[in-house]
Write a protein that holds these residues in place. Structure first.
Motif, mmCIF file in Angstrom:
data_model
loop_
_atom_site.group_PDB
_atom_site.id
_atom_site.type_symbol
_atom_site.label_atom_id
_atom_site.label_comp_id
_atom_site.label_asym_id
_atom_site.label_seq_id
_atom_site.Cartn_x
_atom_site.Cartn_y
_atom_site.Cartn_z
ATOM 1 N N ILE A 35 0.840 -1.202 0.000
ATOM 2 C CA ILE A 35 0.000 0.000 0.000
ATOM 3 C C ILE A 35 0.873 1.250 0.000
ATOM 4 O O ILE A 35 0.631 2.195 -0.754
ATOM 5 C CB ILE A 35 -0.960 -0.012 1.207
ATOM 6 N N LEU A 36 1.899 1.258 0.829
ATOM 7 C CA LEU A 36 2.806 2.404 0.879
ATOM 8 C C LEU A 36 3.552 2.579 -0.441
ATOM 9 O O LEU A 36 3.705 3.697 -0.945
ATOM 10 C CB LEU A 36 3.794 2.244 2.035
ATOM 11 N N ARG A 37 4.014 1.466 -1.032
ATOM 12 C CA ARG A 37 4.720 1.537 -2.311
ATOM 13 C C ARG A 37 3.808 2.094 -3.395
ATOM 14 O O ARG A 37 4.198 2.981 -4.161
ATOM 15 C CB ARG A 37 5.231 0.154 -2.717
ATOM 16 N N ALA A 38 2.573 1.607 -3.452
ATOM 17 C CA ALA A 38 1.622 2.070 -4.465
ATOM 18 C C ALA A 38 1.288 3.548 -4.274
ATOM 19 O O ALA A 38 1.175 4.290 -5.257
ATOM 20 C CB ALA A 38 0.356 1.218 -4.413
ATOM 21 N N ALA A 39 1.154 3.975 -3.031
ATOM 22 C CA ALA A 39 0.868 5.386 -2.761
ATOM 23 C C ALA A 39 2.025 6.261 -3.204
ATOM 24 O O ALA A 39 1.830 7.330 -3.799
ATOM 25 C CB ALA A 39 0.583 5.581 -1.274
ATOM 26 N N ARG A 40 3.229 5.831 -2.920
ATOM 27 C CA ARG A 40 4.411 6.591 -3.337
ATOM 28 C C ARG A 40 4.488 6.669 -4.849
ATOM 29 O O ARG A 40 4.744 7.711 -5.432
ATOM 30 C CB ARG A 40 5.679 5.940 -2.782
ATOM 31 N N GLN A 41 4.235 5.557 -5.503
ATOM 32 C CA GLN A 41 4.336 5.497 -6.957
ATOM 33 C C GLN A 41 3.258 6.340 -7.628
ATOM 34 O O GLN A 41 3.530 7.013 -8.621
ATOM 35 C CB GLN A 41 4.221 4.045 -7.412
ATOM 36 N N SER A 42 2.041 6.332 -7.092
ATOM 37 C CA SER A 42 0.952 7.069 -7.728
ATOM 38 C C SER A 42 1.118 8.568 -7.578
ATOM 39 O O SER A 42 0.548 9.336 -8.343
ATOM 40 C CB SER A 42 -0.397 6.633 -7.165
ATOM 41 N N SER A 43 1.888 9.014 -6.600
ATOM 42 C CA SER A 43 2.072 10.449 -6.413
ATOM 43 C C SER A 43 3.362 10.954 -7.050
ATOM 44 O O SER A 43 3.680 12.126 -6.944
ATOM 45 C CB SER A 43 2.066 10.788 -4.921
ATOM 46 N N ALA A 44 4.086 10.077 -7.718
ATOM 47 C CA ALA A 44 5.346 10.473 -8.342
ATOM 48 C C ALA A 44 5.067 11.361 -9.553
ATOM 49 O O ALA A 44 4.209 11.050 -10.369
ATOM 50 C CB ALA A 44 6.136 9.240 -8.772
ATOM 51 N N PRO A 45 5.781 12.481 -9.686
ATOM 52 C CA PRO A 45 5.569 13.363 -10.834
ATOM 53 C C PRO A 45 5.775 12.662 -12.170
ATOM 54 O O PRO A 45 5.090 12.942 -13.130
ATOM 55 C CB PRO A 45 6.609 14.465 -10.648
ATOM 56 N N TRP A 49 3.625 12.183 -16.349
ATOM 57 C CA TRP A 49 4.157 12.278 -17.707
ATOM 58 C C TRP A 49 4.026 10.953 -18.449
ATOM 59 O O TRP A 49 3.772 10.939 -19.660
ATOM 60 C CB TRP A 49 5.600 12.760 -17.677
ATOM 61 N N GLU A 50 4.183 9.845 -17.739
ATOM 62 C CA GLU A 50 4.001 8.538 -18.377
ATOM 63 C C GLU A 50 2.550 8.353 -18.814
ATOM 64 O O GLU A 50 2.283 7.889 -19.927
ATOM 65 C CB GLU A 50 4.412 7.419 -17.412
ATOM 66 N N ARG A 51 1.603 8.718 -17.947
ATOM 67 C CA ARG A 51 0.183 8.598 -18.287
ATOM 68 C C ARG A 51 -0.187 9.541 -19.421
ATOM 69 O O ARG A 51 -0.960 9.188 -20.306
ATOM 70 C CB ARG A 51 -0.680 8.850 -17.055
ATOM 71 N N ALA A 52 0.373 10.761 -19.399
ATOM 72 C CA ALA A 52 0.105 11.719 -20.475
ATOM 73 C C ALA A 52 0.612 11.179 -21.813
ATOM 74 O O ALA A 52 -0.068 11.309 -22.841
ATOM 75 C CB ALA A 52 0.744 13.062 -20.147
ATOM 76 N N ALA A 53 1.784 10.580 -21.809
ATOM 77 C CA ALA A 53 2.342 10.011 -23.042
ATOM 78 C C ALA A 53 1.466 8.877 -23.551
ATOM 79 O O ALA A 53 1.226 8.763 -24.771
ATOM 80 C CB ALA A 53 3.768 9.524 -22.804
ATOM 81 N N ARG A 54 0.969 8.026 -22.660
ATOM 82 C CA ARG A 54 0.080 6.932 -23.074
ATOM 83 C C ARG A 54 -1.211 7.485 -23.670
ATOM 84 O O ARG A 54 -1.700 6.982 -24.678
ATOM 85 C CB ARG A 54 -0.228 6.011 -21.893
#
Length: 78
Positions: A35-45, A49-54
């Motif tokens: 849960i902590l890893r996923a929270a950290r990853q989802s808030s990463a800037p 940019w990865e989602r915008a590119a997709r």
């Protein structure tokens, strides 16, 4: 490796965490780490940019309408 101690967690949250851990075949501690890893990853800037590119790749080549035209049409419909 650091350790965290979380105090004063309500029983409903603890029960939810235990059920989630069991459903995922992990210990409560491993589930907490996930849960902590996923929270950290989802808030990463960089995630933005990865989602915008997709999204750009998915919509490439599609016909688009400029927003001012859409606004004009909506205004004219009134």
């Amino acid at each position: 490796m650091a350790q965290l101690l979380v105090r004063n967690v309500d029983e409903e949250t603890v029960a939810w965490l235990k059920a989630r851990a069991a459903a995922n075949g992990r210990s409560v501690e491993a589930e907490h780490r996930e849960i902590l890893r996923a929270a950290r990853q989802s808030s990463a800037p960089s995630d933005f940019w990865e989602r915008a590119a997709r999204l750009r790749a998915q919509t490439a080549g599609r016909r688009t309408t400029p927003s001012e035209e859409l606004l004009r049409e909506a205004r004219d419909e009134r």
